[in-house]
Design a protein around this motif. Sequence first.
Motif, PDB file in Angstrom:
ATOM      1  N   PHE A 215       0.956  -1.588   0.060  1.00 43.01           N
ATOM      2  CA  PHE A 215       0.147  -0.240   0.347  1.00 43.01           C
ATOM      3  C   PHE A 215       1.143   1.195   0.078  1.00 43.01           C
ATOM      4  O   PHE A 215       0.005   2.562   0.055  1.00 43.01           O
ATOM      5  N   LYS A 216       2.068   0.638  -0.340  1.00 47.30           N
ATOM      6  CA  LYS A 216       3.113   1.887  -0.362  1.00 47.30           C
ATOM      7  C   LYS A 216       3.196   2.913   0.740  1.00 47.30           C
ATOM      8  O   LYS A 216       3.156   4.819   0.716  1.00 47.30           O
ATOM      9  N   ASP A 217       2.614   2.317   2.114  1.00 48.28           N
ATOM     10  CA  ASP A 217       3.080   2.936   3.627  1.00 48.28           C
ATOM     11  C   ASP A 217       1.819   4.596   3.332  1.00 48.28           C
ATOM     12  O   ASP A 217       2.151   5.393   3.544  1.00 48.28           O
ATOM     13  N   ASP A 218       0.938   4.095   2.722  1.00 46.79           N
ATOM     14  CA  ASP A 218      -0.127   5.438   1.968  1.00 46.79           C
ATOM     15  C   ASP A 218      -1.173   5.268   3.236  1.00 46.79           C
ATOM     16  O   ASP A 218      -2.234   4.630   3.217  1.00 46.79           O
ATOM     17  N   PRO A 219      -0.849   6.621   3.920  1.00 42.82           N
ATOM     18  CA  PRO A 219      -2.578   6.305   5.223  1.00 42.82           C
ATOM     19  C   PRO A 219      -3.889   6.130   4.669  1.00 42.82           C
ATOM     20  O   PRO A 219      -4.356   6.376   4.517  1.00 42.82           O
ATOM     21  N   ALA A 220      -3.782   7.030   3.592  1.00 45.78           N
ATOM     22  CA  ALA A 220      -5.501   7.786   3.157  1.00 45.78           C
ATOM     23  C   ALA A 220      -5.510   6.402   2.758  1.00 45.78           C
ATOM     24  O   ALA A 220      -6.653   5.320   2.173  1.00 45.78           O
ATOM     25  N   LEU A 221      -4.800   6.022   1.449  1.00 43.77           N
ATOM     26  CA  LEU A 221      -4.754   4.618   0.812  1.00 43.77           C
ATOM     27  C   LEU A 221      -5.495   3.151   1.809  1.00 43.77           C
ATOM     28  O   LEU A 221      -6.092   2.300   1.594  1.00 43.77           O
ATOM     29  N   LEU A 222      -4.693   3.044   2.759  1.00 40.15           N
ATOM     30  CA  LEU A 222      -4.968   2.050   3.986  1.00 40.15           C
ATOM     31  C   LEU A 222      -6.538   2.493   4.591  1.00 40.15           C
ATOM     32  O   LEU A 222      -6.436   1.586   5.048  1.00 40.15           O
ATOM     33  N   ARG A 223      -6.302   3.817   5.059  1.00 41.21           N
ATOM     34  CA  ARG A 223      -8.052   3.870   5.451  1.00 41.21           C
ATOM     35  C   ARG A 223      -9.391   3.246   4.352  1.00 41.21           C
ATOM     36  O   ARG A 223     -10.069   2.758   4.865  1.00 41.21           O
ATOM     37  N   VAL A 224      -9.150   3.973   2.786  1.00 36.66           N
ATOM     38  CA  VAL A 224      -9.513   3.279   1.878  1.00 36.66           C
ATOM     39  C   VAL A 224     -10.140   1.911   2.066  1.00 36.66           C
ATOM     40  O   VAL A 224     -10.997   1.014   1.980  1.00 36.66           O
TER      41      VAL A 224
ATOM     42  N   TYR B 211     -13.371  -0.635   2.638  1.00 32.13           N
ATOM     43  CA  TYR B 211     -13.275  -1.037   2.290  1.00 32.13           C
ATOM     44  C   TYR B 211     -14.268  -2.268   2.284  1.00 32.13           C
ATOM     45  O   TYR B 211     -14.851  -3.040   2.315  1.00 32.13           O
ATOM     46  N   VAL B 212     -13.251  -3.475   3.041  1.00 31.11           N
ATOM     47  CA  VAL B 212     -13.622  -4.106   4.200  1.00 31.11           C
ATOM     48  C   VAL B 212     -14.273  -4.008   4.783  1.00 31.11           C
ATOM     49  O   VAL B 212     -15.399  -5.382   4.849  1.00 31.11           O
ATOM     50  N   GLU B 213     -14.495  -2.995   5.775  1.00 34.41           N
ATOM     51  CA  GLU B 213     -15.833  -3.062   6.541  1.00 34.41           C
ATOM     52  C   GLU B 213     -16.837  -2.855   6.023  1.00 34.41           C
ATOM     53  O   GLU B 213     -17.931  -3.316   6.192  1.00 34.41           O
ATOM     54  N   SER B 214     -17.349  -2.353   4.823  1.00 33.82           N
ATOM     55  CA  SER B 214     -18.203  -1.942   4.430  1.00 33.82           C
ATOM     56  C   SER B 214     -18.475  -3.616   3.756  1.00 33.82           C
ATOM     57  O   SER B 214     -20.101  -3.893   3.238  1.00 33.82           O
ATOM     58  N   HIS B 215     -18.233  -3.870   3.184  1.00 36.28           N
ATOM     59  CA  HIS B 215     -18.585  -5.390   2.193  1.00 36.28           C
ATOM     60  C   HIS B 215     -18.870  -5.785   3.693  1.00 36.28           C
ATOM     61  O   HIS B 215     -19.870  -7.583   3.543  1.00 36.28           O
ATOM     62  N   ARG B 216     -17.837  -6.336   4.508  1.00 36.68           N
ATOM     63  CA  ARG B 216     -18.397  -7.214   5.915  1.00 36.68           C
ATOM     64  C   ARG B 216     -19.861  -6.472   6.394  1.00 36.68           C
ATOM     65  O   ARG B 216     -20.266  -7.862   6.885  1.00 36.68           O
ATOM     66  N   ALA B 217     -20.292  -6.006   6.913  1.00 34.25           N
ATOM     67  CA  ALA B 217     -21.342  -5.245   7.165  1.00 34.25           C
ATOM     68  C   ALA B 217     -22.816  -6.189   6.412  1.00 34.25           C
ATOM     69  O   ALA B 217     -23.850  -5.868   6.852  1.00 34.25           O
ATOM     70  N   GLY B 218     -22.492  -5.546   4.933  1.00 29.91           N
ATOM     71  CA  GLY B 218     -22.697  -5.717   3.628  1.00 29.91           C
ATOM     72  C   GLY B 218     -23.658  -7.467   3.980  1.00 29.91           C
ATOM     73  O   GLY B 218     -24.603  -8.005   3.678  1.00 29.91           O
TER      74      GLY B 218
END
Length: 210
Positions: free
Chosen positions: A175-184, A188-195
């Motif tokens: 993830f290239k040490d990019d905090p914004a990308l890690l948060r996205v 993404y994982v949380e939204s699919h898990r909630a669904g």
Amino acid sequence: MVEHKFCRDCGDNRPASEFSADRRRRDGLSFYCKQHARKRVRTSRDQRLGPPKARHPRDVQLAPGQKWCPDCSTVKPLDDFVRNAGQASGRGPYCKPCHNARGRASRDKFGGSRTYHLQRRYGITAAEADAMLADQGGVCAICAKAPAAHVDHDHGTGAVRSLLCFNCNGGLGQFKDDPALLRVAARYVESHRAGQLVGPPPGQQRWPTD
């Protein structure tokens, strides 16, 4: 003008042309022949100042495909020297055994191969890495489960952060040490898990039957 002169180092009479001019002497020639005079000057300089920094073979005849190693003072085939694209010959200055011996000496100077590697790459010692590992309880600073076997550092500043396991360290790199990308990615994982927890609409199966 003399035609021959005795050189004490040669132990023989040599032609006068093999001696340098020296007006201080009665015969107008230096005490030693040119070859031995140069050799004596080099020996005296080395005794006073140490061996030359840029070392070259002295009084050594090299055949094509050969190279002189200054550490063992041996003429060897080029294949016995490590490859080095920065050298004109394409080979390093030292033969492979001497090159390896120098590498071991450098690592030992820094307290062993582990400290040498850590200091060269991350600027920390093995003792400092062990202290970090103890503070983390021996486990990864992110997942707190797997053994912390890798030093994590900021690729921008070079500052060491913590010790991580293989997967977490590799994940940050992907993830290239990019905090914004890690948060996205986390959202993404949380939204699919909630669904998945909500389940499919009534009348629809979650998984296909065939």
